[in-house]
Write an enzyme that holds these catalytic residues in place. Structure first.
Site, mmCIF file in Angstrom:
data_model
loop_
_atom_site.group_PDB
_atom_site.id
_atom_site.type_symbol
_atom_site.label_atom_id
_atom_site.label_comp_id
_atom_site.label_asym_id
_atom_site.label_seq_id
_atom_site.Cartn_x
_atom_site.Cartn_y
_atom_site.Cartn_z
ATOM 1 C CG ASN A 137 -1.848 1.129 1.295
ATOM 2 O OD1 ASN A 137 -1.814 2.012 0.426
ATOM 3 N ND2 ASN A 137 -2.705 1.153 2.306
ATOM 4 C CE LYS A 168 -0.267 2.645 6.560
ATOM 5 N NZ LYS A 168 -1.610 3.085 6.309
ATOM 6 N NE ARG A 189 -6.334 1.366 0.071
ATOM 7 C CZ ARG A 189 -6.406 2.526 0.682
ATOM 8 N NH1 ARG A 189 -5.332 3.068 1.210
ATOM 9 N NH2 ARG A 189 -7.540 3.162 0.791
ATOM 10 C CG HIS A 228 -13.700 2.963 3.121
ATOM 11 N ND1 HIS A 228 -14.517 3.859 3.785
ATOM 12 C CD2 HIS A 228 -12.434 3.257 3.488
ATOM 13 C CE1 HIS A 228 -13.761 4.661 4.517
ATOM 14 N NE2 HIS A 228 -12.502 4.321 4.356
ATOM 15 C CG HIS A 262 -14.710 1.123 6.584
ATOM 16 N ND1 HIS A 262 -13.838 0.083 6.355
ATOM 17 C CD2 HIS A 262 -13.945 2.133 7.049
ATOM 18 C CE1 HIS A 262 -12.614 0.452 6.668
ATOM 19 N NE2 HIS A 262 -12.645 1.701 7.093
ATOM 20 C CG LEU A 263 -18.882 3.240 11.219
ATOM 21 C CD1 LEU A 263 -19.787 3.211 12.436
ATOM 22 C CD2 LEU A 263 -19.364 4.261 10.198
ATOM 23 C CG ASN A 286 -9.020 9.261 11.185
ATOM 24 O OD1 ASN A 286 -9.837 9.993 11.769
ATOM 25 N ND2 ASN A 286 -7.755 9.568 11.082
ATOM 26 N NE ARG A 294 -11.261 11.950 4.785
ATOM 27 C CZ ARG A 294 -11.167 10.668 4.422
ATOM 28 N NH1 ARG A 294 -12.081 10.128 3.654
ATOM 29 N NH2 ARG A 294 -10.173 9.939 4.841
ATOM 30 C CG ASP A 307 -8.309 8.642 19.288
ATOM 31 O OD1 ASP A 307 -9.209 7.955 19.807
ATOM 32 O OD2 ASP A 307 -7.184 8.188 19.025
ATOM 33 C CG MET A 308 -15.307 7.292 18.637
ATOM 34 S SD MET A 308 -16.321 8.790 18.766
ATOM 35 C CE MET A 308 -16.902 8.975 17.090
ATOM 36 N N GLY A 353 -12.092 0.938 12.856
ATOM 37 C CA GLY A 353 -11.700 1.160 14.253
ATOM 38 C C GLY A 353 -12.870 1.528 15.153
ATOM 39 N N GLY A 390 -16.298 1.256 14.212
ATOM 40 C CA GLY A 390 -17.358 0.247 14.052
ATOM 41 C C GLY A 390 -17.070 -1.012 14.850
ATOM 42 C CD GLU A 404 -9.328 -1.453 3.972
ATOM 43 O OE1 GLU A 404 -8.914 -1.062 5.071
ATOM 44 O OE2 GLU A 404 -9.647 -0.690 3.054
HETATM 45 P P1 AMP Z 1 -9.309 3.256 11.646
HETATM 46 O O1 AMP Z 1 -9.191 4.422 10.706
HETATM 47 O O2 AMP Z 1 -10.184 2.151 11.105
HETATM 48 O O3 AMP Z 1 -7.991 2.760 12.151
HETATM 49 O O4 AMP Z 1 -10.089 3.790 12.934
HETATM 50 C C1 AMP Z 1 -9.582 4.836 13.711
HETATM 51 C C2 AMP Z 1 -10.657 5.298 14.682
HETATM 52 O O5 AMP Z 1 -11.100 4.204 15.490
HETATM 53 C C3 AMP Z 1 -10.181 6.394 15.625
HETATM 54 O O6 AMP Z 1 -11.163 7.402 15.742
HETATM 55 C C4 AMP Z 1 -10.061 5.633 16.944
HETATM 56 O O7 AMP Z 1 -10.253 6.478 18.028
HETATM 57 C C5 AMP Z 1 -11.204 4.646 16.824
HETATM 58 N N1 AMP Z 1 -11.078 3.571 17.811
HETATM 59 C C6 AMP Z 1 -10.132 2.611 17.872
HETATM 60 N N2 AMP Z 1 -10.323 1.851 18.980
HETATM 61 C C7 AMP Z 1 -11.396 2.367 19.635
HETATM 62 C C8 AMP Z 1 -12.089 2.033 20.835
HETATM 63 N N3 AMP Z 1 -11.696 1.018 21.605
HETATM 64 N N4 AMP Z 1 -13.167 2.789 21.174
HETATM 65 C C9 AMP Z 1 -13.557 3.823 20.422
HETATM 66 N N5 AMP Z 1 -12.956 4.172 19.265
HETATM 67 C C10 AMP Z 1 -11.897 3.459 18.881
#
Ligand code: AMP
Length: 404
Positions: free
Chosen positions: A7, A14, A93, A182, A210-211, A213, A243, A284-285, A332, A334, A387
């Site tokens: 990727n 990566k 990718r 995605h 797909h939830l 970043n 976004r 960051d969620m 991350g 979802g 992926e």
């Molecule tokens: P990704 O782009 O798929 O790697 O997802 C990144 C997102 O997933 C970021 O907003 C992270 O804060 C969130 N995330 C990862 N682990 C957790 C968790 N245990 N609880 C809540 N959000 C998470």
């Protein structure tokens, strides 16, 4: 035999190496800051006793070519790839395949040219992919390389879903339409969901979410994508880390006229300074969850807007599909954010969506799982995306189909 997945971004590569026999990931890593004085290289690998190791170094990496060279040397030194001849395929990718690629494609000059042609539609991604592809092809002329496109799974959308209601010439002359992204992830989780439902994929109607970043929703009828929330670019649709997702296009006109923003300023604002970050200062969620739990009103509002938008898409795609077998959460957020899943499904009982709130919240549960009540007509599934594995498997299948 083994399959290497690459990727490549504009300044990073990566990679992951899979053993075909059992699709075990033998190694993964990253070459970053290509072209900067101090590059970064990381490798994680499994030895022959399946014990994991990792290494990290800082050294200058001047080009993608040198990056690939480093990757091969590192894989060889760690013993996971004794010789390049063990590679059955390299899967790359590629974010944007335009309208040409509905399937993965064995890379040749015409495929490289087609990826180059859609650079204006993916200026941040496709140039980096091309650099990685060209470096890998010149390094391993004997190993078949396959491009796997994020847009390909969405090529089954009908015009009613992919066209914008703007003058036709913008579509015919400038290819302005919805493409969706995605796709590799949506395809992978759809296949896994079909397994979990015990039905062939071509009999499954799904809404996949797909939830991460970046975030997108896809409506899947009989195993094929019929609508998705991202558009010409990955900016449309759900609220994302930085976004905005959907906004009234007149906001853009307003920003130009009254705040003097130009194209670069708009790009920065909507792609990098909006979404969760714009709403509450954090993208960051995990952190947003903690802030909201501690009473932070902006964090709470960011979650409310995110889940409100999610619910709108679930409702819209339910209406498009008519019958839904499962909602599938991945990415991350979802996969991990129980509160987001709870609020997205809340109040949808009349649609047959009944979450098991205990299962949903349970921290003991990991991996693929069903989190709906037994009586829920629509199953709610969590499926960790993979992926890289999907790219590896599609690459090998493409090579095998061509050689057959
Ligand atoms: P990704 O782009 O798929 O790697 O997802 C990144 C997102 O997933 C970021 O907003 C992270 O804060 C969130 N995330 C990862 N682990 C957790 C968790 N245990 N609880 C809540 N959000 C998470």
């Amino acid at each position: 035999m083994k399959v290497l997945v690459l990727n490549s971004g504009s300044s990073s590569i990566k990679y992951q190496l899979f053993r075909v026999q059992d699709w075990q990931a033998l190694a993964s890593g990253l070459v970053a800051r290509i072209g900067e004085p101090e590059g970064e290289v990381k490798l994680n690998w499994l030895d022959s006793d399946e014990v994991s190791h990792s290494s990290q170094e800082s050294l200058p990496i001047s080009s993608h070519e040198q990056g690939i060279d480093y990757i091969i040397r590192a894989l060889r030194d760690s013993g996971v790839l004794v010789e390049v001849g063990e590679l059955a395929a390299i899967g790359h990718r590629v974010v944007h395949g335009g309208v040409r690629f509905k399937q993965p494609a064995r890379i040749d000059d015409s495929v490289i040219e087609a990826i180059r042609e859609v650079v204006p539609l993916a200026p941040l991604h496709n140039p980096g992919h091309l650099a990685g592809i060209e470096a890998a092809c010149s390094h391993f002329p004997g190993v078949p390389s396959v491009a796997v496109f994020d847009t390909a799974f969405h090529q089954t959308m009908p015009p009613a879903a992919y066209r914008y209601a703007i003058p036709e010439a913008l579509y015919t002359e400038h290819r302005i339409r919805r493409y969706g992204f995605h796709g590799t992830s949506h395809h992978y989780v759809a296949k896994r969901a079909a397994e979990l439902l015990g039905k062939p994929l071509d009999q499954c109607n799904l809404i996949s979410l797909h939830l991460g970043n970046g975030a997108s929703a896809t409506a899947i009828r009989a195993g094929q994508c019929v609508d998705t929330s991202m558009g010409l670019t990955p900016l449309e649709g759900l609220v994302m880390g930085t976004r905005s997702g959907d906004i009234d296009p007149a906001v853009v006109i307003y920003l130009c006229k009254h705040l003097g923003l130009d194209a670069d300023g708009l790009d920065r604002l909507l792609n990098r300074q909006s979404g969760l970050l714009g709403l509450c200062g954090v993208n960051d969620m995990r952190e947003i969850d903690q802030l909201a739990a501690a009473g932070d009103e902006r964090a709470e509002l960011a979650i409310a807007i995110t889940t409100h938008r999610l619910k709108k898409y679930i409702g819209a795609y339910y209406a498009e599909l008519g019958r839904v077998d499962a909602l599938v959460f991945t990415g991350g957020i979802g996969e991990n954010a129980a509160e987001i899943r709870r609020r997205a499904c809340e109040g949808l009982e009349r649609l047959g969506i009944r979450l098991d709130t205990e299962l949903n919240a349970s921290r003991a549960q990991r991996g693929e799982r069903c989190i709906s009540l037994p009586e829920s007509e629509v199953r709610v599934l969590v499926v960790p995306t993979n992926e890289e594995l999907e790219i590896a498997q599609q690459a090998l299948r493409t090579v095998a189909d061509i050689d057959r």
